[in-house]
Design a protein around this motif. Structure first.
Motif, mmCIF file in Angstrom:
data_model
loop_
_atom_site.group_PDB
_atom_site.id
_atom_site.type_symbol
_atom_site.label_atom_id
_atom_site.label_comp_id
_atom_site.label_asym_id
_atom_site.label_seq_id
_atom_site.Cartn_x
_atom_site.Cartn_y
_atom_site.Cartn_z
ATOM 1 N N MET A 29 0.829 -1.203 0.000
ATOM 2 C CA MET A 29 0.000 0.000 0.000
ATOM 3 C C MET A 29 0.868 1.260 0.000
ATOM 4 O O MET A 29 0.546 2.235 -0.674
ATOM 5 C CB MET A 29 -0.950 -0.006 1.200
ATOM 6 C CG MET A 29 -1.975 -1.130 1.167
ATOM 7 S SD MET A 29 -2.992 -1.134 -0.321
ATOM 8 C CE MET A 29 -3.926 0.355 -0.087
ATOM 9 N N HIS A 77 -0.036 5.167 -0.686
ATOM 10 C CA HIS A 77 -0.927 5.342 0.463
ATOM 11 C C HIS A 77 -0.074 5.433 1.734
ATOM 12 O O HIS A 77 0.109 4.453 2.458
ATOM 13 C CB HIS A 77 -1.919 4.184 0.555
ATOM 14 C CG HIS A 77 -2.765 4.025 -0.663
ATOM 15 N ND1 HIS A 77 -3.830 4.852 -0.923
ATOM 16 C CD2 HIS A 77 -2.683 3.159 -1.704
ATOM 17 C CE1 HIS A 77 -4.382 4.486 -2.066
ATOM 18 N NE2 HIS A 77 -3.701 3.456 -2.565
ATOM 19 N N TYR A 122 -0.581 6.595 4.543
ATOM 20 C CA TYR A 122 -1.313 6.329 5.787
ATOM 21 C C TYR A 122 -0.840 5.018 6.420
ATOM 22 O O TYR A 122 -0.809 4.882 7.637
ATOM 23 C CB TYR A 122 -2.805 6.262 5.462
ATOM 24 C CG TYR A 122 -3.695 5.764 6.570
ATOM 25 C CD1 TYR A 122 -3.993 6.578 7.656
ATOM 26 C CD2 TYR A 122 -4.254 4.491 6.535
ATOM 27 C CE1 TYR A 122 -4.816 6.131 8.671
ATOM 28 C CE2 TYR A 122 -5.078 4.037 7.535
ATOM 29 C CZ TYR A 122 -5.353 4.863 8.603
ATOM 30 O OH TYR A 122 -6.163 4.417 9.607
#
Length: 51
Positions: A17, A22, A24
């Motif tokens: 990811m 991403h 996060y």
């Protein structure tokens, strides 16, 4: 076939990811990943039912 523990799968899915942008998922406290990331890693489709 390679054997993985759930921790291995989560770690590798988080890395995937992050590579996709991403950021996060860089959090060390985060221990959840999208089902789609796990499916991509394992090369299988997981069902949504609890049968």
């Amino acid at each position: 076939m390679e054997e993985w523990t759930s921790a291995d799968i989560i770690r590798k899915a988080k890395k995937l990811m992050i590579e996709k942008g991403h950021t996060y998922y860089q959090s060390r406290k985060l221990d959840r990943v999208p089902k789609e990331a796990v499916e991509e890693l394992l090369g299988i489709t997981l069902s949504d039912t609890n049968d």
